[in-house]
Write a protein that holds these residues in place. Structure first.
Motif, PDB file in Angstrom:
ATOM      1  N   ILE A   1      30.133  27.354  -5.241  1.00 38.54           N
ATOM      2  CA  ILE A   1      30.602  27.710  -3.903  1.00 38.54           C
ATOM      3  C   ILE A   1      31.076  29.165  -3.890  1.00 38.54           C
ATOM      4  CG2 ILE A   1      32.383  27.262  -2.161  1.00 38.54           C
ATOM      5  CD1 ILE A   1      32.223  24.272  -3.212  1.00 38.54           C
ATOM      6  N   ALA A   2      31.813  29.545  -4.921  1.00 46.82           N
ATOM      7  CA  ALA A   2      32.332  30.919  -5.000  1.00 46.82           C
ATOM      8  C   ALA A   2      31.186  31.923  -5.014  1.00 46.82           C
ATOM      9  CB  ALA A   2      33.208  31.080  -6.241  1.00 46.82           C
ATOM     10  N   MET A   3      30.096  31.592  -5.721  1.00 41.70           N
ATOM     11  CA  MET A   3      28.952  32.508  -5.772  1.00 41.70           C
ATOM     12  C   MET A   3      28.360  32.706  -4.381  1.00 41.70           C
ATOM     13  SD  MET A   3      27.183  31.692  -9.491  1.00 41.70           S
ATOM     14  CE  MET A   3      25.659  31.299  -8.737  1.00 41.70           C
TER      15      MET A   3
ATOM     16  N   SER B   1      47.499  27.090  -1.433  1.00 47.08           N
ATOM     17  CA  SER B   1      46.516  27.034  -0.352  1.00 47.08           C
ATOM     18  C   SER B   1      45.098  26.987  -0.919  1.00 47.08           C
ATOM     19  CB  SER B   1      46.659  28.246   0.557  1.00 47.08           C
ATOM     20  OG  SER B   1      45.664  28.194   1.567  1.00 47.08           O
ATOM     21  N   THR B   2      44.252  26.207  -0.273  1.00 48.04           N
ATOM     22  CA  THR B   2      42.853  26.106  -0.695  1.00 48.04           C
ATOM     23  C   THR B   2      41.994  27.137   0.038  1.00 48.04           C
ATOM     24  OG1 THR B   2      42.577  24.265   0.860  1.00 48.04           O
ATOM     25  CG2 THR B   2      42.999  23.700  -1.436  1.00 48.04           C
ATOM     26  N   PHE B   3      42.631  28.046   0.763  1.00 47.83           N
ATOM     27  CA  PHE B   3      41.929  29.168   1.388  1.00 47.83           C
ATOM     28  C   PHE B   3      41.504  30.117   0.265  1.00 47.83           C
ATOM     29  CE2 PHE B   3      42.294  33.616   2.931  1.00 47.83           C
ATOM     30  CZ  PHE B   3      41.283  33.590   3.886  1.00 47.83           C
ATOM     31  N   ILE B   4      40.210  30.500   0.233  1.00 51.27           N
ATOM     32  CA  ILE B   4      39.740  31.364  -0.863  1.00 51.27           C
ATOM     33  C   ILE B   4      39.308  32.759  -0.392  1.00 51.27           C
ATOM     34  CG2 ILE B   4      39.032  29.429  -2.330  1.00 51.27           C
ATOM     35  CD1 ILE B   4      36.059  30.337  -1.544  1.00 51.27           C
ATOM     36  N   GLY B   5      39.462  33.037   0.906  1.00 54.64           N
ATOM     37  CA  GLY B   5      39.029  34.333   1.427  1.00 54.64           C
ATOM     38  C   GLY B   5      37.709  34.194   2.168  1.00 54.64           C
ATOM     39  N   ASN B   6      37.288  35.267   2.837  1.00 54.55           N
ATOM     40  CA  ASN B   6      36.020  35.280   3.590  1.00 54.55           C
ATOM     41  C   ASN B   6      35.880  34.113   4.566  1.00 54.55           C
ATOM     42  OD1 ASN B   6      35.286  37.614   2.342  1.00 54.55           O
ATOM     43  ND2 ASN B   6      33.655  36.753   1.103  1.00 54.55           N
ATOM     44  N   MET B   7      37.004  33.697   5.166  1.00 55.16           N
ATOM     45  CA  MET B   7      37.015  32.614   6.167  1.00 55.16           C
ATOM     46  C   MET B   7      36.646  31.253   5.593  1.00 55.16           C
ATOM     47  SD  MET B   7      35.362  34.580   9.486  1.00 55.16           S
ATOM     48  CE  MET B   7      33.859  35.128   8.665  1.00 55.16           C
ATOM     49  N   VAL B   8      36.861  31.062   4.274  1.00 59.45           N
ATOM     50  CA  VAL B   8      36.465  29.814   3.605  1.00 59.45           C
ATOM     51  C   VAL B   8      37.682  29.131   2.978  1.00 59.45           C
ATOM     52  CG1 VAL B   8      35.019  28.798   1.789  1.00 59.45           C
ATOM     53  CG2 VAL B   8      34.199  30.800   3.054  1.00 59.45           C
ATOM     54  N   ALA B   9      37.733  27.798   3.144  1.00 57.83           N
ATOM     55  CA  ALA B   9      38.729  26.977   2.446  1.00 57.83           C
ATOM     56  C   ALA B   9      37.961  25.884   1.697  1.00 57.83           C
ATOM     57  CB  ALA B   9      39.717  26.355   3.422  1.00 57.83           C
ATOM     58  N   ILE B  10      38.467  25.551   0.507  1.00 54.07           N
ATOM     59  CA  ILE B  10      37.817  24.516  -0.308  1.00 54.07           C
ATOM     60  C   ILE B  10      38.835  23.430  -0.647  1.00 54.07           C
ATOM     61  CG2 ILE B  10      36.455  24.038  -2.374  1.00 54.07           C
ATOM     62  CD1 ILE B  10      35.757  26.976  -2.540  1.00 54.07           C
TER      63      ILE B  10
ATOM     64  N   ASN C   1      35.142  28.274  15.856  1.00 48.57           N
ATOM     65  CA  ASN C   1      36.317  28.821  16.529  1.00 48.57           C
ATOM     66  C   ASN C   1      37.481  29.050  15.575  1.00 48.57           C
ATOM     67  OD1 ASN C   1      35.026  28.877  19.013  1.00 48.57           O
ATOM     68  ND2 ASN C   1      35.605  26.773  19.472  1.00 48.57           N
ATOM     69  N   GLY C   2      37.325  28.626  14.342  1.00 49.57           N
ATOM     70  CA  GLY C   2      38.337  28.857  13.324  1.00 49.57           C
ATOM     71  C   GLY C   2      39.515  27.906  13.392  1.00 49.57           C
ATOM     72  N   VAL C   3      40.179  27.778  12.262  1.00 50.62           N
ATOM     73  CA  VAL C   3      41.411  26.993  12.150  1.00 50.62           C
ATOM     74  C   VAL C   3      42.298  27.753  11.162  1.00 50.62           C
ATOM     75  CG1 VAL C   3      40.445  25.488  10.330  1.00 50.62           C
ATOM     76  CG2 VAL C   3      42.408  24.703  11.663  1.00 50.62           C
ATOM     77  N   SER C   4      43.599  27.765  11.427  1.00 53.50           N
ATOM     78  CA  SER C   4      44.503  28.541  10.578  1.00 53.50           C
ATOM     79  C   SER C   4      44.889  27.781   9.312  1.00 53.50           C
ATOM     80  CB  SER C   4      45.766  28.902  11.356  1.00 53.50           C
ATOM     81  OG  SER C   4      46.692  29.543  10.495  1.00 53.50           O
ATOM     82  N   PHE C   5      44.699  28.421   8.174  1.00 60.58           N
ATOM     83  CA  PHE C   5      45.207  27.921   6.894  1.00 60.58           C
ATOM     84  C   PHE C   5      46.290  28.905   6.497  1.00 60.58           C
ATOM     85  CE2 PHE C   5      41.962  24.893   6.720  1.00 60.58           C
ATOM     86  CZ  PHE C   5      41.978  24.167   5.537  1.00 60.58           C
ATOM     87  N   ASP C   6      47.538  28.599   6.822  1.00 59.09           N
ATOM     88  CA  ASP C   6      48.673  29.464   6.490  1.00 59.09           C
ATOM     89  C   ASP C   6      48.485  30.890   7.008  1.00 59.09           C
ATOM     90  OD1 ASP C   6      49.797  27.270   4.915  1.00 59.09           O
ATOM     91  OD2 ASP C   6      48.205  27.733   3.492  1.00 59.09           O
ATOM     92  N   GLY C   7      47.997  31.004   8.245  1.00 63.53           N
ATOM     93  CA  GLY C   7      47.827  32.321   8.847  1.00 63.53           C
ATOM     94  C   GLY C   7      46.476  32.962   8.562  1.00 63.53           C
ATOM     95  N   ASN C   8      45.663  32.339   7.731  1.00 64.97           N
ATOM     96  CA  ASN C   8      44.316  32.856   7.445  1.00 64.97           C
ATOM     97  C   ASN C   8      43.304  32.084   8.274  1.00 64.97           C
ATOM     98  OD1 ASN C   8      44.999  34.631   5.100  1.00 64.97           O
ATOM     99  ND2 ASN C   8      45.701  32.671   4.282  1.00 64.97           N
ATOM    100  N   GLU C   9      42.422  32.802   8.951  1.00 60.95           N
ATOM    101  CA  GLU C   9      41.415  32.124   9.767  1.00 60.95           C
ATOM    102  C   GLU C   9      40.309  31.564   8.881  1.00 60.95           C
ATOM    103  OE1 GLU C   9      39.162  32.753  13.943  1.00 60.95           O
ATOM    104  OE2 GLU C   9      38.992  34.414  12.529  1.00 60.95           O
ATOM    105  N   VAL C  10      40.052  30.264   9.033  1.00 60.24           N
ATOM    106  CA  VAL C  10      39.009  29.582   8.269  1.00 60.24           C
ATOM    107  C   VAL C  10      37.949  29.074   9.239  1.00 60.24           C
ATOM    108  CG1 VAL C  10      38.510  27.533   6.851  1.00 60.24           C
ATOM    109  CG2 VAL C  10      40.517  28.942   6.353  1.00 60.24           C
ATOM    110  N   LYS C  11      36.686  29.418   8.959  1.00 69.90           N
ATOM    111  CA  LYS C  11      35.583  28.959   9.798  1.00 69.90           C
ATOM    112  C   LYS C  11      34.598  28.097   9.017  1.00 69.90           C
ATOM    113  CE  LYS C  11      35.771  32.609  13.211  1.00 69.90           C
ATOM    114  NZ  LYS C  11      34.970  33.426  14.119  1.00 69.90           N
ATOM    115  N   LEU C  12      34.865  27.952   7.724  1.00 74.14           N
ATOM    116  CA  LEU C  12      33.989  27.158   6.865  1.00 74.14           C
ATOM    117  C   LEU C  12      34.863  26.351   5.915  1.00 74.14           C
ATOM    118  CD1 LEU C  12      31.045  26.607   6.145  1.00 74.14           C
ATOM    119  CD2 LEU C  12      31.150  28.537   4.571  1.00 74.14           C
TER     120      LEU C  12
END
Length: 144
Positions: free
Chosen positions: A112-114, A51-60, A83-94
């Protein structure tokens, strides 16, 4: 450092699922001339591996290692999904789509991580009402 341009940013977007979100980021990368169409399929393939979900509502979302041949120039796009979108059950807003020539993708990921390691920064980006506001955050106007 890759500069984020106004055209690289989309505000208030909605997606039904992560595939649609990854395709949206890919379409924006293509529209900006960073990649060719084939790269988008490699972005979906890459997310299926890990998954490209990295935490804190962010996917890359980004392409697989063998997708570099589909990159015209290094670039970054940012899509705000309040409004968010699910990345494998994780809410992504960015969603931050990247394409990096050579090892530039590592530099992009680290920049981006910084920015996104601080939840306050992510919340400011999600709440931003203009592309300029987001550009300032990425150019160092970050939480002290």
């Amino acid at each position: 450092m890759i500069a984020l341009k106004k055209e690289d940013i989309v505000l208030n977007k909605q997606f039904n699922d992560k595939i649609e979100a990854i395709e949206g980021a890919g379409a924006l990368l293509k529209e900006q001339g960073y990649i060719s169409e084939e790269y988008i399929e490699k972005m979906i393939e890459r997310d299926a591996l890990t998954s490209t979900f990295i935490g804190n509502m962010v996917a890359i979302p980004h392409g697989t290692d063998d997708a570099k041949k589909f990159i015209s120039e290094s670039g970054i796009v940012l899509i705000q999904v309040p409004n968010g979108v699910s990345f494998d059950g994780n809410e992504v807003k960015l969603i931050i789509g990247i394409a990096g020539i050579e090892n530039e993708h590592l530099e992009l990921l680290s920049e981006i991580a910084m920015v996104c390691s601080e939840i306050e920064n992510v919340e400011k980006i999600i709440a931003a009402t203009s592309e300029e506001e987001i550009m300032v955050l990425f150019q160092g106007g970050l939480v002290a």
